[in-house]
Design a protein around this motif. Sequence first.
Motif, PDB file in Angstrom:
ATOM      1  N   ALA A  57      17.765 -17.275   0.761  1.00  0.00           N
ATOM      2  CA  ALA A  57      18.972 -16.629   0.256  1.00  0.00           C
ATOM      3  C   ALA A  57      19.807 -16.002   1.364  1.00  0.00           C
ATOM      4  N   ILE A  58      19.207 -15.716   2.505  1.00  0.00           N
ATOM      5  CA  ILE A  58      19.918 -14.994   3.559  1.00  0.00           C
ATOM      6  C   ILE A  58      20.121 -15.832   4.815  1.00  0.00           C
ATOM      7  N   TYR A  59      19.105 -16.571   5.242  1.00  0.00           N
ATOM      8  CA  TYR A  59      19.131 -17.229   6.548  1.00  0.00           C
ATOM      9  C   TYR A  59      18.902 -18.732   6.473  1.00  0.00           C
ATOM     10  N   LEU A  60      19.447 -19.417   7.471  1.00  0.00           N
ATOM     11  CA  LEU A  60      19.026 -20.758   7.822  1.00  0.00           C
ATOM     12  C   LEU A  60      18.170 -20.576   9.067  1.00  0.00           C
ATOM     13  N   SER A  61      16.885 -20.892   8.962  1.00  0.00           N
ATOM     14  CA  SER A  61      15.945 -20.766  10.077  1.00  0.00           C
ATOM     15  C   SER A  61      15.714 -22.152  10.654  1.00  0.00           C
ATOM     16  N   LEU A  62      15.704 -22.245  11.974  1.00  0.00           N
ATOM     17  CA  LEU A  62      15.589 -23.526  12.657  1.00  0.00           C
ATOM     18  C   LEU A  62      14.502 -23.473  13.713  1.00  0.00           C
ATOM     19  N   LEU A  63      13.716 -24.524  13.789  1.00  0.00           N
ATOM     20  CA  LEU A  63      12.604 -24.630  14.727  1.00  0.00           C
ATOM     21  C   LEU A  63      12.814 -25.855  15.613  1.00  0.00           C
ATOM     22  N   THR A  64      12.645 -25.659  16.912  1.00  0.00           N
ATOM     23  CA  THR A  64      12.681 -26.751  17.883  1.00  0.00           C
ATOM     24  C   THR A  64      11.362 -26.724  18.647  1.00  0.00           C
ATOM     25  N   VAL A  65      10.657 -27.866  18.663  1.00  0.00           N
ATOM     26  CA  VAL A  65       9.407 -27.975  19.404  1.00  0.00           C
ATOM     27  C   VAL A  65       9.616 -29.043  20.477  1.00  0.00           C
ATOM     28  N   THR A  66       9.346 -28.661  21.723  1.00  0.00           N
ATOM     29  CA  THR A  66       9.480 -29.599  22.835  1.00  0.00           C
ATOM     30  C   THR A  66       8.099 -29.921  23.401  1.00  0.00           C
ATOM     31  N   GLN A  67       8.017 -31.036  24.106  1.00  0.00           N
ATOM     32  CA  GLN A  67       6.735 -31.481  24.667  1.00  0.00           C
ATOM     33  C   GLN A  67       6.140 -30.436  25.610  1.00  0.00           C
ATOM     34  N   GLU A  68       6.963 -29.871  26.476  1.00  0.00           N
ATOM     35  CA  GLU A  68       6.589 -28.779  27.377  1.00  0.00           C
ATOM     36  C   GLU A  68       7.566 -27.638  27.107  1.00  0.00           C
ATOM     37  N   PRO A  69       7.247 -26.416  27.489  1.00  0.00           N
ATOM     38  CA  PRO A  69       8.167 -25.298  27.228  1.00  0.00           C
ATOM     39  C   PRO A  69       9.556 -25.556  27.828  1.00  0.00           C
ATOM     40  N   ILE A  70      10.583 -25.519  26.993  1.00  0.00           N
ATOM     41  CA  ILE A  70      11.942 -25.870  27.424  1.00  0.00           C
ATOM     42  C   ILE A  70      12.509 -24.898  28.444  1.00  0.00           C
ATOM     43  N   PHE A  71      12.193 -23.624  28.314  1.00  0.00           N
ATOM     44  CA  PHE A  71      12.788 -22.621  29.195  1.00  0.00           C
ATOM     45  C   PHE A  71      11.828 -22.168  30.290  1.00  0.00           C
ATOM     46  N   ALA A  72      10.819 -22.983  30.626  1.00  0.00           N
ATOM     47  CA  ALA A  72       9.793 -22.588  31.593  1.00  0.00           C
ATOM     48  C   ALA A  72      10.280 -22.641  33.040  1.00  0.00           C
ATOM     49  N   SER A  73      11.248 -23.483  33.342  1.00  0.00           N
ATOM     50  CA  SER A  73      11.662 -23.649  34.738  1.00  0.00           C
ATOM     51  C   SER A  73      12.608 -22.528  35.176  1.00  0.00           C
ATOM     52  N   SER A  74      12.851 -22.477  36.468  1.00  0.00           N
ATOM     53  CA  SER A  74      13.802 -21.498  36.995  1.00  0.00           C
ATOM     54  C   SER A  74      15.230 -22.019  36.865  1.00  0.00           C
ATOM     55  N   GLU A  75      15.364 -23.288  36.513  1.00  0.00           N
ATOM     56  CA  GLU A  75      16.674 -23.885  36.241  1.00  0.00           C
ATOM     57  C   GLU A  75      16.926 -23.789  34.740  1.00  0.00           C
ATOM     58  N   GLY A  76      18.144 -23.536  34.362  1.00  0.00           N
ATOM     59  CA  GLY A  76      18.457 -23.354  32.945  1.00  0.00           C
ATOM     60  C   GLY A  76      18.473 -24.641  32.148  1.00  0.00           C
ATOM     61  N   ASN A  77      18.004 -24.556  30.910  1.00  0.00           N
ATOM     62  CA  ASN A  77      18.063 -25.643  29.948  1.00  0.00           C
ATOM     63  C   ASN A  77      18.764 -25.144  28.690  1.00  0.00           C
ATOM     64  N   GLY A 108      18.475 -20.858  28.294  1.00  0.00           N
ATOM     65  CA  GLY A 108      17.448 -19.994  28.853  1.00  0.00           C
ATOM     66  C   GLY A 108      16.797 -20.584  30.075  1.00  0.00           C
ATOM     67  N   LYS A 109      16.001 -19.744  30.732  1.00  0.00           N
ATOM     68  CA  LYS A 109      15.170 -20.146  31.868  1.00  0.00           C
ATOM     69  C   LYS A 109      14.131 -19.065  32.067  1.00  0.00           C
ATOM     70  N   GLY A 110      13.094 -19.377  32.832  1.00  0.00           N
ATOM     71  CA  GLY A 110      12.043 -18.401  33.074  1.00  0.00           C
ATOM     72  C   GLY A 110      11.347 -17.950  31.800  1.00  0.00           C
ATOM     73  N   GLN A 111      11.213 -18.851  30.836  1.00  0.00           N
ATOM     74  CA  GLN A 111      10.569 -18.632  29.528  1.00  0.00           C
ATOM     75  C   GLN A 111      11.289 -17.556  28.700  1.00  0.00           C
ATOM     76  N   THR A 112      12.611 -17.448  28.890  1.00  0.00           N
ATOM     77  CA  THR A 112      13.405 -16.465  28.161  1.00  0.00           C
ATOM     78  C   THR A 112      14.687 -17.101  27.639  1.00  0.00           C
ATOM     79  N   VAL A 113      15.050 -16.785  26.403  1.00  0.00           N
ATOM     80  CA  VAL A 113      16.353 -17.170  25.873  1.00  0.00           C
ATOM     81  C   VAL A 113      17.349 -16.147  26.409  1.00  0.00           C
ATOM     82  N   LEU A 114      18.272 -16.591  27.240  1.00  0.00           N
ATOM     83  CA  LEU A 114      19.248 -15.686  27.844  1.00  0.00           C
ATOM     84  C   LEU A 114      20.505 -15.515  26.998  1.00  0.00           C
TER      85      LEU A 114
END
Length: 179
Positions: A57-77, A108-114
Amino acid sequence: VLAGMSILLLWESGEDSVITVDGEIADWEGINQTEQEANNVESANIDIVGTGAYSDAIYLSLLTVTQEPIFASSEGNTIRILIDSDNSADTGYSLPGVGADQMIEMYGKGQTVLSSVLYSFNDNRDSNDWNGFFALNSVNSRTKGTNTETQVPIFDLGASANDEMKLVWQTTNNEDMVD
């Protein structure tokens, strides 16, 4: 104004979503998810292997699963989720069979959503004009390991929980690879 109305609507409803945006996916158990083609892009960090969507009733929730962590690198994805909230290819940004009225973009990068922003498409622009999207609101997003979750208020989409919507996921990295 829309953000204030959304907060008021959410505050007065007293209803919580069954999805908690924390990067944990135990709350997605029993909710339909779609397995995506794996190993179709060179970078495992942007290789989408699963997606999920849940509307209440309030939200559309969305899930994305990647093979490896998407934001793990020091370069942004980036993860983009294009939303056809009125289920009409005649409005919004034009994709085959989809008219994306909104887009959520998470960077994000560094395992953080910026940054995590909801964009809306200006229908006065050409339907193929990528610059027709304008920032509407920030949205709640979290990542943990290979899971990234986000939630957007249904009100911000101009939709209701029972409306049929089309969703398109896209990931990109700084080397112009796309899944």
